[in-house]
Design a protein around this motif. Structure first.
Motif, PDB file in Angstrom:
ATOM      1  N   ALA A  13      -6.968   8.807  -2.229  1.00 13.28           N
ATOM      2  CA  ALA A  13      -7.184   9.682  -0.700  1.00 13.28           C
ATOM      3  C   ALA A  13      -7.214   7.642  -0.023  1.00 13.28           C
ATOM      4  O   ALA A  13      -7.092   7.052  -0.341  1.00 13.28           O
ATOM      5  CB  ALA A  13      -9.158   9.901  -0.929  1.00 13.28           C
ATOM      6  N   TYR A  14      -6.221   8.530   0.831  1.00 14.42           N
ATOM      7  CA  TYR A  14      -5.735   6.784   1.690  1.00 14.42           C
ATOM      8  C   TYR A  14      -6.208   7.577   3.573  1.00 14.42           C
ATOM      9  O   TYR A  14      -5.585   8.883   3.852  1.00 14.42           O
ATOM     10  CB  TYR A  14      -4.882   5.931   1.385  1.00 14.42           C
ATOM     11  CG  TYR A  14      -4.413   5.659   2.588  1.00 14.42           C
ATOM     12  CD1 TYR A  14      -4.867   4.019   2.338  1.00 14.42           C
ATOM     13  CD2 TYR A  14      -3.671   5.855   3.960  1.00 14.42           C
ATOM     14  CE1 TYR A  14      -4.434   3.345   3.773  1.00 14.42           C
ATOM     15  CE2 TYR A  14      -3.194   4.865   5.134  1.00 14.42           C
ATOM     16  CZ  TYR A  14      -3.110   3.250   4.241  1.00 14.42           C
ATOM     17  OH  TYR A  14      -3.167   2.421   5.416  1.00 14.42           O
ATOM     18  N   SER A  15      -6.619   7.222   4.271  1.00 16.29           N
ATOM     19  CA  SER A  15      -6.863   7.209   6.303  1.00 16.29           C
ATOM     20  C   SER A  15      -6.706   5.760   5.859  1.00 16.29           C
ATOM     21  O   SER A  15      -6.594   4.696   6.414  1.00 16.29           O
ATOM     22  CB  SER A  15      -8.454   7.849   6.075  1.00 16.29           C
ATOM     23  OG  SER A  15      -9.255   6.669   5.633  1.00 16.29           O
ATOM     24  N   LEU A  16      -5.817   6.085   7.637  1.00 14.87           N
ATOM     25  CA  LEU A  16      -5.774   4.649   8.402  1.00 14.87           C
ATOM     26  C   LEU A  16      -6.504   3.525   8.160  1.00 14.87           C
ATOM     27  O   LEU A  16      -7.275   3.809   8.761  1.00 14.87           O
ATOM     28  CB  LEU A  16      -4.235   4.587   9.442  1.00 14.87           C
ATOM     29  CG  LEU A  16      -3.478   6.446   8.782  1.00 14.87           C
ATOM     30  CD1 LEU A  16      -3.130   6.478  11.184  1.00 14.87           C
ATOM     31  CD2 LEU A  16      -2.132   4.838   8.699  1.00 14.87           C
ATOM     32  N   GLY A  17      -6.120   1.953   8.083  1.00 15.12           N
ATOM     33  CA  GLY A  17      -7.175   1.140   8.432  1.00 15.12           C
ATOM     34  C   GLY A  17      -7.650   0.677   7.198  1.00 15.12           C
ATOM     35  O   GLY A  17      -8.760  -0.192   6.940  1.00 15.12           O
ATOM     36  N   GLN A  18      -7.699   1.945   6.310  1.00 18.36           N
ATOM     37  CA  GLN A  18      -8.882   1.631   5.027  1.00 18.36           C
ATOM     38  C   GLN A  18      -8.860   0.665   3.588  1.00 18.36           C
ATOM     39  O   GLN A  18      -7.605   0.203   3.689  1.00 18.36           O
ATOM     40  CB  GLN A  18      -8.598   2.853   4.010  1.00 18.36           C
ATOM     41  CG  GLN A  18      -9.249   2.918   3.010  1.00 18.36           C
ATOM     42  CD  GLN A  18      -9.046   3.750   1.912  1.00 18.36           C
ATOM     43  OE1 GLN A  18      -8.148   5.364   2.376  1.00 18.36           O
ATOM     44  NE2 GLN A  18      -9.018   3.864   0.794  1.00 18.36           N
ATOM     45  N   ASP A  19      -9.698  -0.228   3.461  1.00 18.26           N
ATOM     46  CA  ASP A  19      -8.913  -1.251   2.435  1.00 18.26           C
ATOM     47  C   ASP A  19      -9.002  -0.807   1.497  1.00 18.26           C
ATOM     48  O   ASP A  19      -9.278   0.068   0.591  1.00 18.26           O
ATOM     49  CB  ASP A  19     -10.527  -2.647   2.325  1.00 18.26           C
ATOM     50  CG  ASP A  19     -10.312  -2.930   1.887  1.00 18.26           C
ATOM     51  OD1 ASP A  19      -9.333  -3.583   1.391  1.00 18.26           O
ATOM     52  OD2 ASP A  19     -11.907  -3.402   0.601  1.00 18.26           O
ATOM     53  N   VAL A  20      -7.745  -1.268   1.382  1.00 25.52           N
ATOM     54  CA  VAL A  20      -6.974  -1.044   0.046  1.00 25.52           C
ATOM     55  C   VAL A  20      -6.736  -1.974  -0.905  1.00 25.52           C
ATOM     56  O   VAL A  20      -5.641  -2.267  -1.866  1.00 25.52           O
ATOM     57  CB  VAL A  20      -5.339  -0.645   0.470  1.00 25.52           C
ATOM     58  CG1 VAL A  20      -5.288   0.938   1.083  1.00 25.52           C
ATOM     59  CG2 VAL A  20      -4.508  -1.468   1.301  1.00 25.52           C
ATOM     60  N   SER A  21      -7.798  -2.754  -1.038  1.00 21.69           N
ATOM     61  CA  SER A  21      -7.812  -3.640  -2.057  1.00 21.69           C
ATOM     62  C   SER A  21      -7.943  -3.327  -4.002  1.00 21.69           C
ATOM     63  O   SER A  21      -7.456  -4.384  -4.731  1.00 21.69           O
ATOM     64  CB  SER A  21      -8.700  -5.456  -1.770  1.00 21.69           C
ATOM     65  OG  SER A  21     -10.316  -4.670  -1.786  1.00 21.69           O
ATOM     66  N   ALA A  22      -8.789  -2.179  -3.579  1.00 20.94           N
ATOM     67  CA  ALA A  22      -8.968  -1.878  -4.888  1.00 20.94           C
ATOM     68  C   ALA A  22      -8.221  -0.892  -5.826  1.00 20.94           C
ATOM     69  O   ALA A  22      -8.063  -0.490  -6.299  1.00 20.94           O
ATOM     70  CB  ALA A  22     -10.016  -1.359  -4.556  1.00 20.94           C
ATOM     71  N   PHE A  23      -7.043  -0.765  -4.622  1.00 19.32           N
ATOM     72  CA  PHE A  23      -5.340   0.146  -4.640  1.00 19.32           C
ATOM     73  C   PHE A  23      -5.108  -0.485  -6.467  1.00 19.32           C
ATOM     74  O   PHE A  23      -4.817  -1.737  -6.210  1.00 19.32           O
ATOM     75  CB  PHE A  23      -4.886   0.442  -4.252  1.00 19.32           C
ATOM     76  CG  PHE A  23      -5.745   1.777  -3.242  1.00 19.32           C
ATOM     77  CD1 PHE A  23      -6.927   1.588  -2.699  1.00 19.32           C
ATOM     78  CD2 PHE A  23      -4.945   2.365  -3.147  1.00 19.32           C
ATOM     79  CE1 PHE A  23      -6.947   2.846  -2.253  1.00 19.32           C
ATOM     80  CE2 PHE A  23      -4.958   3.631  -1.685  1.00 19.32           C
ATOM     81  CZ  PHE A  23      -6.616   3.423  -1.596  1.00 19.32           C
ATOM     82  N   SER A  24      -4.709   0.417  -7.159  1.00 23.25           N
ATOM     83  CA  SER A  24      -3.668  -0.921  -8.367  1.00 23.25           C
ATOM     84  C   SER A  24      -2.637  -0.592  -7.911  1.00 23.25           C
ATOM     85  O   SER A  24      -1.676   0.189  -7.124  1.00 23.25           O
ATOM     86  CB  SER A  24      -3.519   0.599  -9.806  1.00 23.25           C
ATOM     87  OG  SER A  24      -3.151   1.626  -9.126  1.00 23.25           O
TER      88      SER A  24
END
Length: 64
Positions: A13-24
């Protein structure tokens, strides 16, 4: 019936501006793919609305 036998993979689940550092890397790739598809969809809708606006402008243009 056999839904519980399928391996489950969490949905990204992604929302604009979200921190994605934990995404693979796979999650980032999938998110980018989804965003690119959404951009293409929005561009198409914008193109259609622009054509509609141009047609309306031409129809209702006041004579000079």
């Amino acid at each position: 019936m056999f839904d519980d036998l399928e391996p489950t993979r969490k949905k990204t689940a992604y929302s604009l501006g979200q921190d994605v550092s934990a995404f693979s890397l796979a999650d980032l790739d999938e998110t980018m793919k989804q965003l690119e598809a959404e951009i293409a969809r929005l561009a198409e809708v914008r193109k259609q609305k622009s054509a509609s606006q141009s047609a309306a402008d031409a129809l209702f243009r006041k004579p000079e």
